[in-house]
Each structure stands twice: as structure tokens, then as C-alpha cells.
Design an enzyme around this catalytic site. Structure first.
Site, short mmCIF file in Angstrom:
data_model
loop_
_atom_site.label_atom_id
_atom_site.label_comp_id
_atom_site.label_asym_id
_atom_site.label_seq_id
_atom_site.Cartn_x
_atom_site.Cartn_y
_atom_site.Cartn_z
N ASP A 1 33.27 -29.85 -12.70
CA ASP A 1 34.65 -29.24 -12.15
C ASP A 1 34.47 -27.78 -11.83
OD1 ASP A 1 36.18 -31.40 -13.00
OD2 ASP A 1 35.46 -31.04 -14.96
N ARG B 1 32.00 -27.45 -8.92
CA ARG B 1 32.67 -27.96 -7.87
C ARG B 1 33.78 -26.70 -7.26
NH1 ARG B 1 34.75 -33.50 -10.32
NH2 ARG B 1 33.15 -34.92 -9.12
N ILE C 1 24.65 -42.49 -14.18
CA ILE C 1 24.35 -41.00 -14.64
C ILE C 1 23.14 -40.84 -15.25
CG2 ILE C 1 25.32 -39.27 -15.93
CD1 ILE C 1 28.11 -39.90 -15.15
N GLY C 2 23.12 -41.90 -16.34
CA GLY C 2 21.78 -41.91 -17.17
C GLY C 2 20.28 -41.72 -16.31
N ARG D 1 37.83 -48.03 -16.48
CA ARG D 1 39.35 -48.89 -16.43
C ARG D 1 39.00 -50.18 -15.60
NH1 ARG D 1 44.96 -46.31 -15.88
NH2 ARG D 1 44.14 -44.31 -16.19
N HIS E 1 39.40 -32.45 -18.27
CA HIS E 1 38.81 -33.08 -17.09
C HIS E 1 39.66 -34.22 -16.55
CE1 HIS E 1 35.61 -34.65 -14.72
NE2 HIS E 1 35.64 -35.85 -15.22
P1 NAX Z 1 27.92 -46.47 -15.48
O1 NAX Z 1 28.84 -47.89 -15.40
O2 NAX Z 1 26.90 -46.64 -14.31
O3 NAX Z 1 27.10 -46.64 -16.89
C1 NAX Z 1 27.78 -46.66 -18.13
C2 NAX Z 1 26.73 -46.98 -18.96
O4 NAX Z 1 27.34 -46.89 -20.49
C3 NAX Z 1 26.44 -48.56 -18.78
O5 NAX Z 1 24.91 -48.72 -18.95
C4 NAX Z 1 27.09 -49.37 -20.03
O6 NAX Z 1 26.34 -50.15 -20.31
C5 NAX Z 1 26.84 -48.09 -21.10
N1 NAX Z 1 27.92 -48.36 -22.20
C6 NAX Z 1 29.14 -48.85 -22.38
N2 NAX Z 1 29.41 -48.62 -23.58
C7 NAX Z 1 28.62 -48.24 -24.26
C8 NAX Z 1 28.50 -48.23 -25.74
N3 NAX Z 1 29.47 -48.60 -26.43
N4 NAX Z 1 27.47 -47.55 -26.06
C9 NAX Z 1 26.43 -47.12 -25.30
N5 NAX Z 1 26.47 -47.37 -24.04
C10 NAX Z 1 27.63 -48.04 -23.68
O7 NAX Z 1 28.80 -45.43 -15.33
P2 NAX Z 1 28.17 -44.02 -14.92
O8 NAX Z 1 28.61 -43.68 -13.69
O9 NAX Z 1 27.07 -43.56 -15.58
O10 NAX Z 1 29.47 -43.07 -15.72
C11 NAX Z 1 29.49 -42.81 -17.21
C12 NAX Z 1 30.86 -42.20 -17.69
O11 NAX Z 1 30.64 -40.73 -17.09
C13 NAX Z 1 32.01 -42.91 -17.02
O12 NAX Z 1 33.01 -42.89 -18.34
C14 NAX Z 1 32.63 -41.83 -16.18
O13 NAX Z 1 34.13 -41.87 -15.90
C15 NAX Z 1 32.17 -40.50 -16.73
N6 NAX Z 1 32.07 -39.39 -15.81
C16 NAX Z 1 32.31 -37.97 -16.36
C17 NAX Z 1 32.37 -36.93 -15.51
C18 NAX Z 1 32.85 -35.70 -16.24
O14 NAX Z 1 32.86 -34.69 -15.43
N7 NAX Z 1 32.99 -35.38 -17.62
C19 NAX Z 1 32.35 -36.78 -14.11
C20 NAX Z 1 31.34 -38.09 -13.80
C21 NAX Z 1 31.67 -39.44 -14.28
O15 NAX Z 1 32.98 -40.09 -13.55
#
Ligand code: NAX
Length: 326
Positions: free
Chosen positions: A159, A162, A16-17, A92, A187
Site C-alpha cells: 500500500d 502504491r 507470491i511464494g 475467501r 491492509h
Molecule cells: P496462492 O493461493 O497462490 O498461494 C497460497 C499458498 O498458501 C498455497 O500454496 C496454499 O497451499 C498455501 N497455504 C494455504 N494454507 C496454508 C497453511 N495452513 N500453511 C501453509 N501454506 C498454506 O495465494 P497468493 O496469491 O500467493 O497470496 C497469498 C496471500 O497473500 C493471500 O492471503 C492474499 O490475500 C495475500 N495478499 C496480501 C497482500 C498484502 O499486501 N498484505 C497483497 C497481496 C495478496 O493479496
């Protein structure tokens, strides 16, 4: 040109970043007259990947990008931050129960809440994206007692977007014809996308569809959309999630469109009978950098049941991490 503002993005090396940072730096979030200094926070093992992201940001020569700070230290990451998008979270893992997931994330978001409290601007606006987003937002907020609880929000905009597209496609209307969409609650799969106040081309949406389609098709499709994307793409939503984060922050900072509203996970003041203090998604209007919950919408028995079910889930999530809340 305005003075630069500091925007912190956690999980900045993740997917996402990668879809988010370039749009913030281009001005899509805060406007094309607002320079930004990006603070990119991730964990230590991600620092090499993060350096690559910094190099690519440099290579865009964005006129609005006034600086980049890469760090694995939350105190540096949130130093003087005006906006924060908390994307990084613990996914998870195999064999992990829901309570384990909540606790693992509680550990991350309590540290970040404290770092925000100790370092950020007192007016910081925080959006939590990392799941479970609403409860992570609650934990962050509770760990930042010196900052107004209204400054902590959770992302429901994906959401919301969508739901807008699903009803637009059903009625063969453009998405621009859809307004006043509401997604209530968490969510998660208990969220309640509500068509009773939504209009499509000026007419109430729920009156234009069969009740059976609404209950058995529309609601589950919106609730399960994240899982459907994972199944199709082999990875969770990233570009659409980043787009929703941009939409959420832009509307909060610059205001919602006249006559419309958006869904935001915000600190409940007890509106619509929802327990005070939960981070629950309500229909919100934004103006002057602040949000207000849209009041006095009629809620029928069907909607009430759905709104309470998702409230119940949020209450259970809160109770599961109660020991970790200050
Ligand atoms: P990724 O696994 O690609 O990236 C997550 C990043 O967070 C990694 O670079 C990891 O090193 C970093 N990270 C982990 N712990 C950390 C900490 N303590 N401090 C700083 N960085 C940390 O996941 P991505 O696909 O980018 O998704 C990120 C989050 O968004 C997930 O929790 C996902 O479930 C959530 N989402 C939320 C959505 C919403 O509508 N609210 C929708 C999209 C997404 O599923």
C-alpha cells in the site's frame, strides 16, 4: 561471510511464494553477504508443486542459498527460524462471510503462532502477508506468548509503495523524489494513505494537489488498487506483493533510509490514540534490527476521522475472533 540464517516462507508453493523465494535466495532481502537456509512450508496437497519450486531454486545455483527444507509440518517449518514470512492463507470461498474467513484464518495462524513459539529463534522477525494480514498477525502474536509482541508485523508496504507511485505520477516526479509516505491502519479498503507529511521534491505533497483529487481520487485509488489488479490481471497482486515483502524485511533488518520512514503494521503501544495491542500500520523508522513509531506528527480532523475508521475495523476484526484468542 556471515553464518546462514533460517528464513521460513509459508504458502511457498503459491504465486507470491514463486515471486518471493528467488529474490530472498539472491540476497535482495538480507544483503549479498548473508547466506540463507530456506524453510518452505505449505499444505500436504501442495508438496509436489513445492518440490518443483525446490528444483528450480537448486537450478539457480545461488551462491547465498545454503540449504532448503520443504515441509508440511509447521514444527519443522519454523524450527530455529530467524525470519518468517507468513504468506499462505485461506482465500475467501463462495458464500463465505467475512466472519467465516476470519475464523478459517484464525485456525491457521493460531497453529503457526504456537509452532513459532515452540520452535523458532527467540529473536525471530515475523511478517504476515496472508489476508486479513493485520488480524492474522495479531492471532499469530497472541499464540506466541514467549516472544516479544514487537517481533510480529503485518505487511502494509505494498500500500505504501502504491501510494508513493500514485503521488509521484500525479506530480510528474520520479518516485525517488517522494519521502515520508504514511499509510495508516488496516491492509483493507479502510486504510488511510496520508499525504500531510509526505514530501515530493522537498515540498509537502498535500499542498501540491487539489483536496478533491486527494479525497476522491488518490485515497480510493490506493485503497482499491488490489481489486483493480484482480480485475485487470484475473489474479491478485503477486510480484508487487513479493517485492513489498522484500522491502519490508530488508528495511526492518538493515534499516530505513536516512530521513525517511516506511509504513508497517506493528503492535500498537497506544501512539496516536490507537488502541494498544492492535496490529495497526504506523509510520516507522528501523535501525539496528528494530522499529520505532515516528512520534508527534500533527493529525488534523480529517486525518483523525480516517485513522479512527480503520482502527474501528481492526477492533471489529479482533472481536470477531475473540473466542479464538488465548
Ligand atoms: P496462492 O493461493 O497462490 O498461494 C497460497 C499458498 O498458501 C498455497 O500454496 C496454499 O497451499 C498455501 N497455504 C494455504 N494454507 C496454508 C497453511 N495452513 N500453511 C501453509 N501454506 C498454506 O495465494 P497468493 O496469491 O500467493 O497470496 C497469498 C496471500 O497473500 C493471500 O492471503 C492474499 O490475500 C495475500 N495478499 C496480501 C497482500 C498484502 O499486501 N498484505 C497483497 C497481496 C495478496 O493479496
Amino acid at each position: 561471510m556471515k553464518a546462514p540464517v533460517r528464513v521460513t516462507v509459508t504458502g511457498a508453493a503459491g504465486q507470491i511464494g514463486y515471486a518471493l523465494l528467488f529474490r530472498i535466495a539472491s540476497g535482495a532481502m538480507l544483503g549479498d553477504d548473508q547466506p540463507v537456509i530456506l524453510h518452505l512450508l505449505d499444505i500436504t496437497p501442495a508438496m509436489d508443486a513445492l518440490e518443483g519450486v525446490r528444483m528450480e531454486l537448486d537450478d539457480c545455483a545461488f551462491p547465498l542459498l545454503a540449504g532448503i527444507v520443504c515441509t508440511d509440518d509447521p514444527n519443522v517449518g519454523f524450527k530455529d527460524a530467524d525470519y518468517a514470512l507468513l504468506v499462505g492463507a485461506r482465500p475467501r470461498g463462495p458464500g463465505m462471510e467475512r466472519k467465516d474467513l476470519l475464523e478459517a484464518n484464525a485456525a491457521i495462524f493460531s497453529v503457526q503462532g504456537k509452532a513459532i513459539n515452540d520452535n523458532a529463534s527467540r529473536n525471530i522477525r515475523v511478517l504476515v502477508v496472508g489476508n486479513p494480514a493485520n488480524t492474522n498477525a495479531l492471532i499469530t502474536q497472541r499464540n506466541a506468548p514467549d516472544i516479544d509482541p514487537r517481533n510480529f508485523t503485518a505487511m502494509m508496504r505494498l500500500d505504501h509503495n502504491r501510494a508513493k507511485t500514485q503521488i509521484a505520477q500525479k506530480l510528474a516526479a520520479p518516485v525517488t523524489a517522494v519521502s515520508n509516505m504514511t499509510v495508516w491502519g488496516n491492509h483493507s479498503a479502510t486504510q488511510y494513505p496520508d499525504l500531510h507529511h509526505t514530501t515530493v521534491a522537498g515540498k509537502v505533497a498535500v499542498d501540491q494537489v487539489e483536496q478533491q483529487w486527494y479525497e476522491d481520487d488518490f485515497i480510493p485509488t490506493v485503497q482499491q488498487r488490489g481489486a483493480a489488479i484482480i480485475k485487470a490481471r484475473g489474479a491478485s497482486s503477486a510480484a508487487s506483493a513479493a517485492n513489498a515483502a522484500i522491502d519490508h524485511m530488508r528495511d526492518w533488518a538493515l534499516g530505513t533510509a536516512e530521513g525517511d520512514w516506511v509504513s508497517m503494521g506493528v503492535y500498537s503501544d497506544g501512539s496516536y490514540g490507537i488502541a494498544e495491542g492492535l496490529i495497526y500500520s504506523f509510520p516507522c523508522r528501523c535501525s539496528g534490527g528494530d522499529w520505532t513509531i515516528v512520534q508527534d506528527l500533527e493529525v488534523n480532523a480529517f486525518s483523525r476521522g480516517r485513522m479512527q475508521a480503520t482502527e474501528q475495523e481492526l477492533t471489529e476484526e479482533r472481536d470477531a475472533v475473540a473466542d479464538l484468542l488465548p
